[in-house]
Design an enzyme around this catalytic site. Structure first.
Site, PDB file in Angstrom:
ATOM      1  N   GLU A 292     -51.381   1.101 -39.958  1.00  0.00           N
ATOM      2  CA  GLU A 292     -50.112   0.640 -40.527  1.00  0.00           C
ATOM      3  C   GLU A 292     -48.938   1.492 -40.053  1.00  0.00           C
ATOM      4  O   GLU A 292     -47.863   0.971 -39.770  1.00  0.00           O
ATOM      5  CB  GLU A 292     -50.183   0.622 -42.054  1.00  0.00           C
ATOM      6  CG  GLU A 292     -51.108  -0.442 -42.623  1.00  0.00           C
ATOM      7  CD  GLU A 292     -50.704  -1.852 -42.237  1.00  0.00           C
ATOM      8  OE1 GLU A 292     -49.546  -2.065 -41.831  1.00  0.00           O
ATOM      9  OE2 GLU A 292     -51.555  -2.752 -42.329  1.00  0.00           O
TER      10      GLU A 292
ATOM     11  N   TYR B   8     -43.258  -0.867 -47.726  1.00  0.00           N
ATOM     12  CA  TYR B   8     -44.200  -1.743 -47.033  1.00  0.00           C
ATOM     13  C   TYR B   8     -45.575  -1.092 -46.861  1.00  0.00           C
ATOM     14  O   TYR B   8     -46.607  -1.638 -47.265  1.00  0.00           O
ATOM     15  CB  TYR B   8     -43.670  -2.178 -45.658  1.00  0.00           C
ATOM     16  CG  TYR B   8     -44.794  -2.701 -44.797  1.00  0.00           C
ATOM     17  CD1 TYR B   8     -45.296  -3.970 -45.004  1.00  0.00           C
ATOM     18  CD2 TYR B   8     -45.434  -1.877 -43.869  1.00  0.00           C
ATOM     19  CE1 TYR B   8     -46.397  -4.427 -44.284  1.00  0.00           C
ATOM     20  CE2 TYR B   8     -46.516  -2.318 -43.150  1.00  0.00           C
ATOM     21  CZ  TYR B   8     -46.996  -3.590 -43.355  1.00  0.00           C
ATOM     22  OH  TYR B   8     -48.078  -4.033 -42.670  1.00  0.00           O
TER      23      TYR B   8
ATOM     24  N   ASP C 150     -43.206  -7.412 -45.076  1.00  0.00           N
ATOM     25  CA  ASP C 150     -42.718  -6.860 -43.814  1.00  0.00           C
ATOM     26  C   ASP C 150     -41.706  -7.843 -43.234  1.00  0.00           C
ATOM     27  O   ASP C 150     -41.325  -8.820 -43.879  1.00  0.00           O
ATOM     28  CB  ASP C 150     -43.881  -6.619 -42.848  1.00  0.00           C
ATOM     29  CG  ASP C 150     -44.423  -7.923 -42.305  1.00  0.00           C
ATOM     30  OD1 ASP C 150     -44.256  -8.961 -42.976  1.00  0.00           O
ATOM     31  OD2 ASP C 150     -45.001  -7.927 -41.210  1.00  0.00           O
TER      32      ASP C 150
END
Length: 295
Positions: free
Chosen positions: A42, A125, A143
């Site tokens: 991520e 996020y 996102d």
DNA sequence: CAACCGTGGCG
DNA sequence: TCGCCAAGGTT
């Protein structure tokens, strides 16, 4: 009883079913990938395309399979292994996060969103993405893809505006009630934005929710607001910093200041950028005045 | 909140 | 060719 005008299932469920047939087979989505490996993916994916992340992610999780492994690495090793993914401060913060996980969480990745958001480089996020995709906790994950999907599907607008706290509620409202499907919905919404509801030329013809899309039902109107300005790159400090760091990544050890002259000819800007790299902890100066990645 | 922080591929 | 854009975060 059945009204043909009413869809058989909600938008969230439709997206989950679509995901099951259309999703990409990305390595960090495979079964058995632990929360740490998800967290690494991520962070790497922040503003960086999937294709460039894949090989680097494989190398990282093989070399540093746990937070404790990364915490023990030097900044120089981490910066080199980051390669040319861009925004190298992310690499530094990822290492700092590994240290914090060892110190505050027993070397494990927490599932709690607030605990995740307290880690360096982990924001709104990424915290939810890790809780959801890494730990299987149902969380709205927003996102740039999801904001665009919601802007069109729900609000009938061509483009998403600036990120807002209300985005989370918009997405939560679409999620299926079932826990497992809510988790898959969060990936599905992102995937739709990445593969179908893309920024420039959306592929509405193959969209699973095209018949329920407010933007399409409104005739696909053009964006109304002022055109969003794109950041320049050529000639900026960002470019210069990238050039300077590239020299140091490629060097065996410390280099003299003269070795950096070739990276950028203009001395004032070069000096300013070198200073900012030093301030960021991406570069250090040795006792004899040379420059290197921080040991 | 707008500006800043890398890099490279694609239309 | 070159502007647009890509799983954001921090200040």
């Amino acid at each position: 009883m059945d009204d043909p005008a009413v869809p058989a299932s909600g938008i969230g469920d439709t997206l989950v079913d679509w995901y099951d047939t259309a999703a990409r087979d990305l390595p960090w989505r495979r079964p058995g990938v632990d929360p740490w490996a998800v967290l690494v993916s991520e962070v790497m994916l922040q503003q960086t395309p999937v294709a460039r992340v894949e090989p680097v992610w494989h190398a990282w999780v093989a070399r540093w399979p746990t937070p404790a492994d990364l915490a023990a690495a030097s900044p120089a090793e981490v910066i080199r292994a980051w390669g040319k993914l861009g925004y190298p401060r992310r690499a530094l913060r990822l290492r700092e996060t590994a240290v914090a996980l060892v110190e505050r969480h027993g070397g494990a990745v927490p599932a709690d969103v607030a605990a995740l958001e307290a880690l360096p480089g982990i924001g709104t996020y990424t915290a939810r993405a890790v809780a959801c995709f890494g730990h299987g906790r149902p969380q709205p994950v927003v996102d740039t893809n999801v904001r665009r999907v919601v802007a069109r599907l729900v609000h009938g607008r061509a483009e998403a505006g600036t990120a807002r706290a209300a985005d989370l509620a918009d997405v939560a409202a679409l999620a299926p009630a079932d826990r497992d499907r809510a988790v898959r919905f969060s990936v599905a919404a992102m995937e739709l934005g990445a593969l179908v509801c893309v920024a420039r030329t959306p592929r509405c013809a193959v969209c699973p929710v095209r018949d329920r899309c407010a933007w399409r039902l409104a005739g696909s109107p053009a964006a109304d607001g002022p055109p969003r300005r794109v950041q320049r790159f050529a000639g900026t400090d960002r470019q210069v910093r990238g050039r300077l760091l590239d020299v140091l990544r490629g060097a065996e050890g410390p280099v003299p200041a003269s070795a950096l002259d070739d990276a950028w000819g203009e001395a004032v800007q070069r000096g300013r950028c070198l200073d900012s790299l030093l301030a960021d902890g991406l570069v250090e100066q040795t006792a004899d005045g040379r420059f290197a990645l921080p040991a």
